[in-house]
Design an enzyme around this catalytic site. Structure first.
Site, mmCIF file in Angstrom:
data_model
loop_
_atom_site.group_PDB
_atom_site.id
_atom_site.type_symbol
_atom_site.label_atom_id
_atom_site.label_comp_id
_atom_site.label_asym_id
_atom_site.label_seq_id
_atom_site.Cartn_x
_atom_site.Cartn_y
_atom_site.Cartn_z
ATOM 1 C CB THR A 1 -0.856 0.062 1.010
ATOM 2 O OG1 THR A 1 -1.818 1.179 1.216
ATOM 3 C CG2 THR A 1 -0.209 0.016 2.561
ATOM 4 N NE ARG A 2 0.230 5.272 -4.862
ATOM 5 C CZ ARG A 2 -0.265 4.543 -6.092
ATOM 6 N NH1 ARG A 2 -0.019 3.326 -6.151
ATOM 7 N NH2 ARG A 2 -1.102 5.203 -7.050
ATOM 8 C CG HIS B 1 -9.736 4.490 4.554
ATOM 9 N ND1 HIS B 1 -9.589 5.555 5.521
ATOM 10 C CD2 HIS B 1 -9.045 5.276 3.531
ATOM 11 C CE1 HIS B 1 -9.119 6.403 5.157
ATOM 12 N NE2 HIS B 1 -8.530 6.363 4.032
ATOM 13 C CG HIS C 1 -7.557 -1.169 1.277
ATOM 14 N ND1 HIS C 1 -7.261 0.427 1.023
ATOM 15 C CD2 HIS C 1 -7.511 -1.421 -0.114
ATOM 16 C CE1 HIS C 1 -7.261 0.726 -0.352
ATOM 17 N NE2 HIS C 1 -7.629 -0.761 -1.018
ATOM 18 N NE ARG D 1 -12.699 -2.124 -8.959
ATOM 19 C CZ ARG D 1 -13.890 -1.755 -9.251
ATOM 20 N NH1 ARG D 1 -14.766 -2.522 -9.557
ATOM 21 N NH2 ARG D 1 -14.140 -0.431 -9.251
#
Ligand SMILES: [Zn+2]
Length: 383
Positions: free
Chosen positions: A193-194, A198, A201, A287
């Site tokens: 992740t960057r 929330h 995720h 996605r």
């Protein structure tokens, strides 16, 4: 434990007792000052995160990767890992067998063999790797801004880059592998992740965690676009979330030192292969993974995995839809599991989310955990 890509975990750090000899030798070599992106590549080659690479790519590997997504030896590799210099520097180093690689503060990081100095076609690289020649694409813009020559050869890492932050969370592949083993985990899923995490995720991670032993939360803290939320705030948001909502004995948080290329599908493959080197057996692909703007189709980064066999990849990708809280279902869900239309879904666009946080408003608890929202609000307001 899963084998590293190519079978062996590379380590290009030189022995402590050879350091003086290398530093001495560097005095007579040409200097190349490298930027943050090159430094993060260098560190990942040295630590084995980019196994089987032992240096920056020579022309045969470069051409093969750009055109066929494979190294010259046939192993899958989707992103060129290169070191570019301008013509003047290329001419200067041609008569040397080695060069010294320095950071902007003139700190010697590595010595590199000069095995190959070659010209390359930036537009071909852009089109093949990023699927666009548009100079507005941040990854393409970077390629266009580079020097016209690439140098290839093995590296000998003398010291780690000078990191100031997250020191206790900078685990190299050998270290994450040791932790997994100590925890008795056979199957581990990595989450790249960057962004802040929330509820959506969190849900994907926990769905994955239902079927594997451990979760590696692996946020990217290398170079990103300047409008992404700062790594410092993101780390703080992960820590409050993990503290309260994750089982401590089934998760590991470590930073991923890579620079973003925004290469969409090809970068998704790269992210998966690299996680195999860290010891992970599964990798979450959401996605629009590693996408930017409208350069890639929503599912391109998932479809590209179909071009390779499981034997080729070894790590297992887990594909996910966008998730949301559905007030009718009364739980987190996705288009795959919720039968309702969008009206009962708690959804905020990125723009709406940023506007709320900037005003100091907590987002709905179905969208973000309140503890996470508070950290993000604090981060927005101190900006
Ligand atoms: Zn529903």
């Amino acid at each position: 434990m899963i084998k590293p890509h190519g079978g062996m975990l590379i380590n290009r750090y030189i022995d402590e007792n050879k350091k003086d000899e290398f530093i001495e030798k560097s005095n007579s070599l040409p200097k190349i000052t490298i930027d943050d992106k090159n430094i993060s590549d260098l560190e990942m080659i040295a630590s084995g995160a980019m196994s089987p690479l032992t240096g920056f790519m020579k022309q045969n590997d470069y051409n093969s990767v750009v055109n066929n997504m494979r190294l010259n030896n046939g192993l899958i590799w989707s992103i060129p890992i290169t070191l570019a210099v301008d013509e003047e520097k290329a001419n200067e180093i041609k008569s040397f067998q080695q060069v010294g690689l320095y950071d902007e503060n003139n700190r010697l990081l590595a010595i590199m063999d000069v095995e190959d100095v070659y010209k390359y076609d930036k537009e071909v690289e852009a089109e093949k790797v990023f699927r666009t020649k548009d100079g507005e694409h941040p990854g393409v813009a970077y390629v266009y801004s580079q020097g016209d020559y690439l140098i290839g050869g093995d590296i000998y890492m003398i010291q780690k880059p000078d990191h100031e932050d997250f020191l206790e969370y900078r685990l190299d592949p050998a270290e994450t592998r040791a932790r997994f083993e100590a925890n008795g985990w056979d199957t581990i899923v990595a989450f790249q992740t960057r962004n802040p995490i929330h509820r959506a995720h969190e849900y994907l991670q926990k769905c994955a965690l239902e079927i594997v032993d451990g979760l590696l939360i692996h946020p990217l803290v290398g170079r990103t676009k300047s409008d992404d939320i700062s790594a410092e705030i993101r780390m703080k948001s992960y820590l409050v979330l993990m503290d309260k909502y994750y089982p401590e004995n089934r998760i590991l948080l470590s930073v991923f030192p890579a620079a973003m290329r925004y290469g969409g599908p090809r970068e998704a493959i790269f992210h998966a292969l690299v996680r195999k080197n860290y010891g992970c057996t599964h990798f979450i692909v959401g996605r629009d993974h590693a996408g930017v703007g409208n350069y890639y189709g929503t599912y391109d980064a998932q479809h590209i995995f179909k071009e390779f066999s499981h034997e080729d990849l070894d790590i297992t990708p887990l594909f996910f839809e966008h998730a949301f809280y559905c007030t009718e279902c009364g739980n987190m869900a996705s288009a795959k599991t919720c039968p309702h239309d969008a009206s009962p879904h708690v959804f905020l666009s990125g723009t709406k989310l940023r506007a709320m946080l900037r005003k100091g408003e907590r987002t709905p608890k179905e969208f973000s955990r309140p503890e996470v929202a508070d950290v993000l609000i604090e981060g927005m307001q101190s900006k």
